[in-house]
Design a protein around this motif. Structure first.
Motif, PDB file in Angstrom:
ATOM      1  N   ALA A  78     119.142  23.717  -5.931  1.00 44.29           N
ATOM      2  CA  ALA A  78     120.153  23.087  -6.557  1.00 44.29           C
ATOM      3  C   ALA A  78     119.396  21.781  -7.153  1.00 44.29           C
ATOM      4  CB  ALA A  78     121.341  22.685  -5.509  1.00 44.29           C
ATOM      5  N   GLN A  79     118.547  21.152  -6.469  1.00 40.19           N
ATOM      6  CA  GLN A  79     117.986  20.054  -7.254  1.00 40.19           C
ATOM      7  C   GLN A  79     116.855  20.388  -8.368  1.00 40.19           C
ATOM      8  OE1 GLN A  79     115.400  18.518  -4.083  1.00 40.19           O
ATOM      9  NE2 GLN A  79     117.195  17.480  -3.039  1.00 40.19           N
ATOM     10  N   ILE A  80     116.317  21.579  -8.116  1.00 43.93           N
ATOM     11  CA  ILE A  80     115.715  22.205  -9.618  1.00 43.93           C
ATOM     12  C   ILE A  80     116.808  22.383 -10.545  1.00 43.93           C
ATOM     13  CG2 ILE A  80     114.538  24.106 -10.359  1.00 43.93           C
ATOM     14  CD1 ILE A  80     112.797  22.130  -8.828  1.00 43.93           C
ATOM     15  N   ALA A  81     117.890  22.845 -10.287  1.00 47.54           N
ATOM     16  CA  ALA A  81     118.786  23.179 -11.517  1.00 47.54           C
ATOM     17  C   ALA A  81     119.322  21.875 -12.088  1.00 47.54           C
ATOM     18  CB  ALA A  81     119.969  23.902 -11.013  1.00 47.54           C
ATOM     19  N   ASP A  82     119.467  20.837 -11.092  1.00 46.75           N
ATOM     20  CA  ASP A  82     119.923  19.649 -11.752  1.00 46.75           C
ATOM     21  C   ASP A  82     118.860  18.957 -12.455  1.00 46.75           C
ATOM     22  OD1 ASP A  82     122.311  19.739 -10.347  1.00 46.75           O
ATOM     23  OD2 ASP A  82     121.749  18.896  -8.455  1.00 46.75           O
ATOM     24  N   ALA A  83     117.503  18.872 -11.676  1.00 46.19           N
ATOM     25  CA  ALA A  83     116.436  18.355 -12.889  1.00 46.19           C
ATOM     26  C   ALA A  83     116.200  18.951 -14.323  1.00 46.19           C
ATOM     27  CB  ALA A  83     115.095  18.388 -11.857  1.00 46.19           C
ATOM     28  N   ARG A  84     116.487  20.165 -14.080  1.00 44.11           N
ATOM     29  CA  ARG A  84     116.453  20.971 -15.514  1.00 44.11           C
ATOM     30  C   ARG A  84     117.440  20.397 -16.273  1.00 44.11           C
ATOM     31  NH1 ARG A  84     115.294  27.292 -13.210  1.00 44.11           N
ATOM     32  NH2 ARG A  84     113.012  26.960 -12.853  1.00 44.11           N
ATOM     33  N   LYS A  85     118.833  20.295 -15.710  1.00 47.06           N
ATOM     34  CA  LYS A  85     119.751  19.759 -16.661  1.00 47.06           C
ATOM     35  C   LYS A  85     119.662  18.414 -17.093  1.00 47.06           C
ATOM     36  CE  LYS A  85     123.452  22.556 -14.454  1.00 47.06           C
ATOM     37  NZ  LYS A  85     124.662  22.508 -13.548  1.00 47.06           N
ATOM     38  N   GLU A  86     119.028  17.544 -16.257  1.00 45.24           N
ATOM     39  CA  GLU A  86     118.633  16.260 -16.585  1.00 45.24           C
ATOM     40  C   GLU A  86     117.473  16.373 -17.605  1.00 45.24           C
ATOM     41  OE1 GLU A  86     119.109  12.049 -16.317  1.00 45.24           O
ATOM     42  OE2 GLU A  86     120.303  13.784 -15.381  1.00 45.24           O
ATOM     43  N   ALA A  87     116.713  16.939 -17.214  1.00 47.61           N
ATOM     44  CA  ALA A  87     115.423  17.048 -18.453  1.00 47.61           C
ATOM     45  C   ALA A  87     115.865  17.707 -19.826  1.00 47.61           C
ATOM     46  CB  ALA A  87     114.455  18.086 -17.909  1.00 47.61           C
ATOM     47  N   ALA A  88     117.042  18.625 -19.814  1.00 44.95           N
ATOM     48  CA  ALA A  88     117.578  19.194 -21.076  1.00 44.95           C
ATOM     49  C   ALA A  88     118.241  17.989 -21.761  1.00 44.95           C
ATOM     50  CB  ALA A  88     118.124  20.288 -20.792  1.00 44.95           C
ATOM     51  N   ARG A  89     119.000  17.111 -20.562  1.00 41.34           N
ATOM     52  CA  ARG A  89     119.851  16.107 -21.248  1.00 41.34           C
ATOM     53  C   ARG A  89     118.939  14.836 -21.987  1.00 41.34           C
ATOM     54  NH1 ARG A  89     121.357  11.134 -20.092  1.00 41.34           N
ATOM     55  NH2 ARG A  89     120.221  11.325 -18.350  1.00 41.34           N
ATOM     56  N   ILE A  90     117.939  14.529 -20.912  1.00 40.57           N
ATOM     57  CA  ILE A  90     116.831  13.716 -21.844  1.00 40.57           C
ATOM     58  C   ILE A  90     115.990  14.051 -22.841  1.00 40.57           C
ATOM     59  CG2 ILE A  90     114.647  12.722 -21.208  1.00 40.57           C
ATOM     60  CD1 ILE A  90     115.478  12.352 -18.233  1.00 40.57           C
ATOM     61  N   ARG A  91     115.942  15.383 -23.070  1.00 42.04           N
ATOM     62  CA  ARG A  91     115.444  15.810 -24.520  1.00 42.04           C
ATOM     63  C   ARG A  91     116.244  15.705 -25.497  1.00 42.04           C
ATOM     64  NH1 ARG A  91     113.285  20.004 -20.944  1.00 42.04           N
ATOM     65  NH2 ARG A  91     115.076  21.456 -21.729  1.00 42.04           N
ATOM     66  N   GLU A  92     117.563  16.242 -25.065  1.00 38.85           N
ATOM     67  CA  GLU A  92     118.562  16.008 -26.151  1.00 38.85           C
ATOM     68  C   GLU A  92     118.890  14.651 -26.622  1.00 38.85           C
ATOM     69  OE1 GLU A  92     121.110  17.368 -28.967  1.00 38.85           O
ATOM     70  OE2 GLU A  92     119.751  18.633 -27.514  1.00 38.85           O
ATOM     71  N   ASP A  93     118.825  13.750 -25.778  1.00 37.24           N
ATOM     72  CA  ASP A  93     119.165  12.246 -25.933  1.00 37.24           C
ATOM     73  C   ASP A  93     117.842  11.867 -26.733  1.00 37.24           C
ATOM     74  OD1 ASP A  93     121.341  12.135 -24.556  1.00 37.24           O
ATOM     75  OD2 ASP A  93     120.592  11.327 -22.784  1.00 37.24           O
ATOM     76  N   ALA A  94     116.622  12.248 -26.403  1.00 44.34           N
ATOM     77  CA  ALA A  94     115.438  11.919 -26.936  1.00 44.34           C
ATOM     78  C   ALA A  94     115.418  12.263 -28.603  1.00 44.34           C
ATOM     79  CB  ALA A  94     114.215  12.351 -26.473  1.00 44.34           C
ATOM     80  N   ARG A  95     115.804  13.575 -28.639  1.00 44.61           N
ATOM     81  CA  ARG A  95     115.899  14.143 -29.909  1.00 44.61           C
ATOM     82  C   ARG A  95     116.957  13.220 -30.930  1.00 44.61           C
ATOM     83  NH1 ARG A  95     117.283  18.653 -28.487  1.00 44.61           N
ATOM     84  NH2 ARG A  95     115.220  19.748 -27.909  1.00 44.61           N
ATOM     85  N   GLU A  96     118.012  12.840 -30.360  1.00 37.54           N
ATOM     86  CA  GLU A  96     119.058  12.321 -30.967  1.00 37.54           C
ATOM     87  C   GLU A  96     118.619  10.850 -31.340  1.00 37.54           C
ATOM     88  OE1 GLU A  96     122.736  12.336 -28.616  1.00 37.54           O
ATOM     89  OE2 GLU A  96     122.982  14.590 -29.057  1.00 37.54           O
ATOM     90  N   GLN A  97     117.813  10.270 -30.412  1.00 39.38           N
ATOM     91  CA  GLN A  97     117.384   8.954 -30.645  1.00 39.38           C
ATOM     92  C   GLN A  97     116.412   8.686 -31.903  1.00 39.38           C
ATOM     93  OE1 GLN A  97     116.262   7.303 -26.985  1.00 39.38           O
ATOM     94  NE2 GLN A  97     118.270   7.146 -25.999  1.00 39.38           N
ATOM     95  N   GLY A  98     115.562  10.058 -31.488  1.00 40.38           N
ATOM     96  CA  GLY A  98     114.454  10.124 -32.835  1.00 40.38           C
ATOM     97  C   GLY A  98     115.111  10.339 -34.002  1.00 40.38           C
ATOM     98  N   ALA A  99     116.070  11.199 -34.315  1.00 36.84           N
ATOM     99  CA  ALA A  99     116.591  11.419 -35.543  1.00 36.84           C
ATOM    100  C   ALA A  99     117.283  10.364 -35.950  1.00 36.84           C
ATOM    101  CB  ALA A  99     117.663  12.797 -35.265  1.00 36.84           C
ATOM    102  N   ALA A 100     117.764   9.437 -34.968  1.00 39.05           N
ATOM    103  CA  ALA A 100     118.493   8.168 -35.620  1.00 39.05           C
ATOM    104  C   ALA A 100     117.738   7.200 -35.841  1.00 39.05           C
ATOM    105  CB  ALA A 100     119.363   7.386 -34.283  1.00 39.05           C
ATOM    106  N   ILE A 101     116.391   7.014 -35.241  1.00 36.81           N
ATOM    107  CA  ILE A 101     115.327   6.282 -35.540  1.00 36.81           C
ATOM    108  C   ILE A 101     114.799   6.635 -36.935  1.00 36.81           C
ATOM    109  CG2 ILE A 101     112.789   5.438 -34.953  1.00 36.81           C
ATOM    110  CD1 ILE A 101     113.743   5.598 -32.045  1.00 36.81           C
ATOM    111  N   ILE A 102     114.667   7.761 -37.013  1.00 34.77           N
ATOM    112  CA  ILE A 102     114.011   8.480 -38.447  1.00 34.77           C
ATOM    113  C   ILE A 102     114.881   7.872 -39.510  1.00 34.77           C
ATOM    114  CG2 ILE A 102     113.386  10.426 -39.683  1.00 34.77           C
ATOM    115  CD1 ILE A 102     112.391  11.634 -37.077  1.00 34.77           C
ATOM    116  N   ALA A 103     116.251   8.371 -39.449  1.00 37.14           N
ATOM    117  CA  ALA A 103     117.226   7.886 -40.366  1.00 37.14           C
ATOM    118  C   ALA A 103     117.294   6.337 -40.539  1.00 37.14           C
ATOM    119  CB  ALA A 103     118.628   8.503 -39.836  1.00 37.14           C
ATOM    120  N   GLU A 104     117.318   5.744 -39.453  1.00 35.66           N
ATOM    121  CA  GLU A 104     117.248   4.156 -39.804  1.00 35.66           C
ATOM    122  C   GLU A 104     116.153   3.790 -40.493  1.00 35.66           C
ATOM    123  OE1 GLU A 104     117.506  -0.070 -37.304  1.00 35.66           O
ATOM    124  OE2 GLU A 104     117.515   2.149 -36.294  1.00 35.66           O
TER     125      GLU A 104
END
Length: 268
Positions: A78-104
């Motif tokens: 369960a912790q591994i699944a939560d960690a994977r979900k959290e990692a995926a969320r972090i990657r998605e947030d980083a991707r969105e933040q990177g795209a926002a920074i690039i656009a800015e």
């Protein structure tokens, strides 16, 4: 009939008949059995019971440990699944933040580029205005003086001088300075001024007719004031009003004239 008499075995030698030794042995056996069940068997029984209890406890502990291991495994998964979900969320947030920074950054770069372009245009326009003002200041007097000498009248009047300078600068932007001088408001009296000027004689030359026409056989234009001649095909040939006409460039050179445009090249 008489039955024969056999030998009789004494009772003392018959093992089936109890005797004193048998009784003693029996009593000793009973005592030994009693002692065994009294002192030997109970400790052994207790030891075996304790061993069985220990084995049962070990099995229970093993079952409990197995359950705990399974529970820990489930929790870990369960912790591994939560960690994977959290990692995926972090990657998605980083991707969105990177795209926002690039656009800015692109927007900032475009804004900065536009600002630089506008600043460059403003600076170029300011330098152009400064150059025009400097050109007016430096060339104005030359233009009015040259125009006055050509038309034979003074252009010291401010309004007339301003018109001459403006027209001269406009013609300069088209790349035809001679046309700028000859396009002054006093251009119409120019023919009369030339006609009224003292006639000078040059070998092989004829004076330009008062009507500005070209004599037959004469193709080279000459200007006595500047001692320059203009041959057909020259840059200012069509815009130059001749004072003298020559049949050829050789005649003009023999009369002391210089081809227009060659003085500057010689000076360079």
């Amino acid at each position: 009939m008489i039955t024969p008499v056999t030998d009789v075995i004494p009772l003392a030698s018959n093992f089936l008949v109890p005797n004193g030794t048998f009784i003693v042995e029996l009593i000793a056996f009973v005592i030994i059995v009693f002692l065994l069940f009294k002192y030997i068997v109970p400790p052994i029984d207790r030891a075996m019971t304790a061993r069985q209890d220990a084995i049962r406890q070990q099995f229970a502990d093993l079952d409990k440990a197995k359950e705990e291991a399974n529970s820990a495994k489930d929790e870990f998964e369960a912790q591994i699944a939560d960690a994977r979900k959290e990692a995926a969320r972090i990657r998605e947030d980083a991707r969105e933040q990177g795209a926002a920074i690039i656009a800015e950054m692109r927007e900032q770069a475009q804004t900065e580029a536009n600002r630089i372009v506008e600043h460059g245009k403003t600076q170029i326009e300011a330098e152009r205005q400064q150059a025009v003002a400097s050109l007016r200041a430096e060339v104005g007097a030359l233009a009015t003086g040259l125009a006055g000498r050509i038309v034979g009248e003074s252009l010291e009047d401010d309004a007339r001088q301003s018109r001459v300078v403006e027209r001269f600068l406009a013609e300069l932007e088209t790349g035809d300075p001679v046309a700028a001088v000859q396009a002054t408001p006093a251009q119409q009296p120019q023919a009369a001024a030339v006609a009224e000027a003292p006639v000078r004689e040059f070998p092989g030359a004829v004076k330009a007719p008062a009507d500005g026409s070209q004599p037959d056989g004469y193709i080279v234009k000459g200007n006595a004031e500047s001692m320059l001649y203009h041959a057909p095909g020259g840059r200012w040939y069509d815009t130059t009003q001749a004072e003298y006409w020559f049949r050829s460039e050789e005649d003009a050179i023999a009369a002391g004239f210089t081809k227009a445009g060659t003085r500057k090249k010689s000076a360079e």
